[in-house]
Each structure stands twice: as C-alpha cells, then as structure tokens.
Design an enzyme around this catalytic site. Structure first.
Site, PDB file in Angstrom:
ATOM      1  N   HIS A 166       0.836  -1.210   0.000  1.00 29.25           N
ATOM      2  CA  HIS A 166       0.000   0.000   0.000  1.00 29.25           C
ATOM      3  C   HIS A 166       0.869   1.257   0.000  1.00 29.25           C
ATOM      4  CE1 HIS A 166      -3.003  -2.748   2.273  1.00 29.25           C
ATOM      5  NE2 HIS A 166      -3.464  -2.601   1.045  1.00 29.25           N
TER       6      HIS A 166
ATOM      7  N   LYS B   9     -18.862  -5.373   9.430  1.00 31.92           N
ATOM      8  CA  LYS B   9     -17.639  -6.132   9.087  1.00 31.92           C
ATOM      9  C   LYS B   9     -16.468  -5.345   9.645  1.00 31.92           C
ATOM     10  CE  LYS B   9     -15.512  -7.554   4.983  1.00 31.92           C
ATOM     11  NZ  LYS B   9     -15.383  -7.091   3.614  1.00 31.92           N
TER      12      LYS B   9
ATOM     13  N   ARG C 138      -2.051  -6.294  -8.392  1.00 26.69           N
ATOM     14  CA  ARG C 138      -0.986  -7.277  -8.232  1.00 26.69           C
ATOM     15  C   ARG C 138      -1.090  -8.372  -9.277  1.00 26.69           C
ATOM     16  NH1 ARG C 138      -2.797  -7.842  -2.153  1.00 26.69           N
ATOM     17  NH2 ARG C 138      -4.670  -7.395  -3.351  1.00 26.69           N
TER      18      ARG C 138
ATOM     19  N   SER D  74      -2.670  -7.935   3.164  1.00 33.89           N
ATOM     20  CA  SER D  74      -3.047  -7.788   4.571  1.00 33.89           C
ATOM     21  C   SER D  74      -3.463  -9.122   5.180  1.00 33.89           C
ATOM     22  CB  SER D  74      -4.201  -6.786   4.707  1.00 33.89           C
ATOM     23  OG  SER D  74      -3.820  -5.542   4.188  1.00 33.89           O
TER      24      SER D  74
HETATM   25  P1  ADP Z   1      -9.736  -3.756  -0.240  1.00 34.22           P
HETATM   26  O1  ADP Z   1     -10.269  -4.273   1.044  1.00 34.22           O
HETATM   27  O2  ADP Z   1     -10.559  -2.673  -0.870  1.00 34.22           O
HETATM   28  O3  ADP Z   1      -9.278  -4.800  -1.241  1.00 34.22           O
HETATM   29  P2  ADP Z   1      -7.014  -3.455   0.543  1.00 34.22           P
HETATM   30  O4  ADP Z   1      -6.673  -2.810   1.820  1.00 34.22           O
HETATM   31  O5  ADP Z   1      -6.834  -4.926   0.472  1.00 34.22           O
HETATM   32  O6  ADP Z   1      -8.460  -2.999   0.199  1.00 34.22           O
HETATM   33  O7  ADP Z   1      -6.209  -2.800  -0.651  1.00 34.22           O
HETATM   34  C1  ADP Z   1      -6.391  -1.481  -1.080  1.00 34.22           C
HETATM   35  C2  ADP Z   1      -5.764  -1.319  -2.455  1.00 34.22           C
HETATM   36  O8  ADP Z   1      -4.381  -1.605  -2.396  1.00 34.22           O
HETATM   37  C3  ADP Z   1      -6.341  -2.261  -3.513  1.00 34.22           C
HETATM   38  O9  ADP Z   1      -6.366  -1.579  -4.743  1.00 34.22           O
HETATM   39  C4  ADP Z   1      -5.339  -3.374  -3.562  1.00 34.22           C
HETATM   40  O10 ADP Z   1      -5.330  -4.019  -4.817  1.00 34.22           O
HETATM   41  C5  ADP Z   1      -4.058  -2.596  -3.348  1.00 34.22           C
HETATM   42  N1  ADP Z   1      -2.987  -3.438  -2.816  1.00 34.22           N
HETATM   43  C6  ADP Z   1      -3.032  -4.276  -1.768  1.00 34.22           C
HETATM   44  N2  ADP Z   1      -1.847  -4.894  -1.576  1.00 34.22           N
HETATM   45  C7  ADP Z   1      -1.020  -4.434  -2.561  1.00 34.22           C
HETATM   46  C8  ADP Z   1       0.344  -4.707  -2.944  1.00 34.22           C
HETATM   47  N3  ADP Z   1       1.084  -5.597  -2.286  1.00 34.22           N
HETATM   48  N4  ADP Z   1       0.848  -4.050  -4.005  1.00 34.22           N
HETATM   49  C9  ADP Z   1       0.080  -3.165  -4.682  1.00 34.22           C
HETATM   50  N5  ADP Z   1      -1.205  -2.872  -4.393  1.00 34.22           N
HETATM   51  C10 ADP Z   1      -1.743  -3.496  -3.345  1.00 34.22           C
END
Ligand code: ADP
Length: 157
Positions: free
Chosen positions: A18, A42, A91, A129
């Site tokens: 992120h 949630k 990703r 995450s």
């Molecule tokens: P959500 O619950 O909306 O999927 P996340 O917190 O998982 O939110 O992720 C927010 C954004 O960050 C999403 O666009 C996700 O694809 C991106 N993201 C998550 N992990 C990575 C990573 N390792 N590299 C690049 N982008 C990422």
C-alpha cells in the site's frame, strides 16, 4: 485544478505494498487521501483507530497525504472530498478482474470520477493484509511486510 485522489481500502493492516502505491501516486496527484473504508457489520481485525493512527505515522512528514475513514459508497465520498480520482493497486489478474468490475460500476455511478491503477512492483506482488494477519495470529513476525510506523508488534488483541 488541483488533482486529488482517494486511495480507498480496508488497510487491515496497511502494508509496504500500500505504501509503495501511495508514494508512487504522489507523482501523479497533488493530494492523496488514504481512506479506510468502515463497515459496522464487518469490523475487521485491527480497530479502525489503530489503522488510522498507523497510516498517519507512515506519512507524518508527507503534507500531500491525508488519512481518514469513510462509510458508504466510494464515489459519494469522492464527491464530498472533491476528489476526481480513485487510486488502486494491481498485483495479479485476479486483482484486475475484481478492480475492473468495481471501477466500471463506479464510472457508471459518476462519469466524472476516474479510477487509476498502478501495477505493483514485483517484490510486492505476494504482500497482502490477509497474510500479515495470518502471520500475527500464529505468533510470527510480520514486520518486514509493513512500513515503519505500523506498530503491529506492540498491538495486543
Ligand atoms: P480492499 O479491502 O478494498 O481490497 P485493501 O486494503 O486490500 O483494500 O487494498 C487497497 C488497495 O491496495 C487495492 O487496490 C489493492 O489491490 C491494493 N494493494 C493491496 N496490496 C497491494 C500490494 N502488495 N501491491 C500493490 N497494491 C496493493
């Protein structure tokens, strides 16, 4: 006109993947508002306040980054914040399919808001995450997957 993007997500917790998307996004936007989506039914793993505090720590010296939370539709929140862009990271092909549907629906709801995607750097492709939470649940050290300032090691559930 100032270009503002919302970077919405659960950030449960915020990872180095992120962080990288936000820092790279700063070359495209004047302001990025990292927005933790909150859903009362949630709640997630880490409390909302901790997620906000940790992201705030990461960007404490970056005036172009704001950190906040929202509930409801992302496009409504974009309008409220005067943001013309939604920033997301990609990703994998699975991410693409998921993001494509959301972005097309968002576009149908508000034609003026553009979704912008940055491809992850290869080293961050496996970082997410869910894996960080699993490592913590099983007593492992996940610190290499989160930026400095995301103090998951100090947090006791
Ligand atoms: P959500 O619950 O909306 O999927 P996340 O917190 O998982 O939110 O992720 C927010 C954004 O960050 C999403 O666009 C996700 O694809 C991106 N993201 C998550 N992990 C990575 C990573 N390792 N590299 C690049 N982008 C990422």
């Amino acid at each position: 006109m100032q270009k503002t993007a919302i970077f919405p997500g659960s950030f449960d917790p915020f990872t180095i993947g992120h962080e990288s998307i936000v820092r790279r996004g700063l070359s495209l936007f004047d302001k990025i508002i990292i927005s933790v989506g909150y859903n009362s039914s949630k709640k997630g793993y880490f409390p909302l306040e901790k997620r906000l505090e940790w992201i705030g720590n990461v960007f404490e010296n970056e005036p172009a980054v704001e950190v906040t939370w929202f509930s409801g539709l992302t496009v409504d929140f974009c309008r409220k914040m005067n943001a013309g862009f939604i920033l997301r990271g990609l990703r994998t092909a699975a991410d693409f399919e998921f993001e494509r549907a959301i972005a097309q629906v968002n576009k149908a709801m508000d034609n003026k808001i553009e979704s912008v995607f940055l491809l992850t750097i290869p080293e961050h492709t496996p970082v997410n995450s869910t894996i960080v939470r699993d490592i913590i649940r099983h007593g492992g050290d996940a610190s290499r997957f989160v930026p400095r300032g995301v103090n998951i090691g100090d947090y006791k559930l």
